[in-house]
Design a protein around this motif. Structure first.
Motif, PDB file in Angstrom:
ATOM      1  N   ARG A 180      99.609  82.781 -35.571  1.00  0.00           N
ATOM      2  CA  ARG A 180      98.243  82.238 -35.546  1.00  0.00           C
ATOM      3  C   ARG A 180      98.064  81.155 -34.478  1.00  0.00           C
ATOM      4  O   ARG A 180      96.942  80.776 -34.172  1.00  0.00           O
ATOM      5  N   THR A 234      96.104  82.814 -29.195  1.00  0.00           N
ATOM      6  CA  THR A 234      94.725  83.311 -29.205  1.00  0.00           C
ATOM      7  C   THR A 234      94.713  84.764 -29.649  1.00  0.00           C
ATOM      8  O   THR A 234      95.768  85.420 -29.695  1.00  0.00           O
ATOM      9  N   GLU A 235      93.536  85.290 -29.941  1.00  0.00           N
ATOM     10  CA  GLU A 235      93.420  86.679 -30.389  1.00  0.00           C
ATOM     11  C   GLU A 235      93.952  87.644 -29.324  1.00  0.00           C
ATOM     12  O   GLU A 235      94.653  88.602 -29.639  1.00  0.00           O
ATOM     13  N   ARG A 236      93.633  87.398 -28.075  1.00  0.00           N
ATOM     14  CA  ARG A 236      94.118  88.244 -26.970  1.00  0.00           C
ATOM     15  C   ARG A 236      95.642  88.199 -26.891  1.00  0.00           C
ATOM     16  O   ARG A 236      96.306  89.221 -26.728  1.00  0.00           O
ATOM     17  N   GLU A 237      96.213  87.007 -27.009  1.00  0.00           N
ATOM     18  CA  GLU A 237      97.662  86.861 -26.959  1.00  0.00           C
ATOM     19  C   GLU A 237      98.327  87.545 -28.141  1.00  0.00           C
ATOM     20  O   GLU A 237      99.412  88.124 -27.995  1.00  0.00           O
ATOM     21  N   GLN A 238      97.685  87.541 -29.304  1.00  0.00           N
ATOM     22  CA  GLN A 238      98.234  88.223 -30.480  1.00  0.00           C
ATOM     23  C   GLN A 238      98.318  89.725 -30.246  1.00  0.00           C
ATOM     24  O   GLN A 238      99.288  90.370 -30.659  1.00  0.00           O
TER      25      GLN A 238
END
Length: 67
Positions: free
Chosen positions: A32, A35-39
């Motif tokens: 968490r 970031t969402e992109r990195e996830q």
């Protein structure tokens, strides 16, 4: 005969973006914290077996595997 004996050098392709995030996963970190992109990129690295997903106390943690 083992695969290691046949293939002397084995490389897994990583994009520049994947390489950057892979280098940031050098220690155990919560998923968490990215970031969402990195996830999404980390999930790709997990499928490539370059990053491990670890469940600890109900939290998903990630860490780079040794190359």
């Amino acid at each position: 005969m083992r695969l290691n004996e046949i293939i002397k050098e084995f490389k897994i392709y990583m994009s520049n973006e994947e390489q950057e995030i892979f280098e940031r996963c050098d220690e155990l970190r919560p998923l968490r914290s990215f970031t969402e992109r990195e996830q999404v990129i980390i999930e790709t690295l997990i499928r490539k077996s370059l990053v491990s997903k670890i469940y600890r106390n109900g939290t998903v943690m990630v860490m780079a595997n040794e190359l």
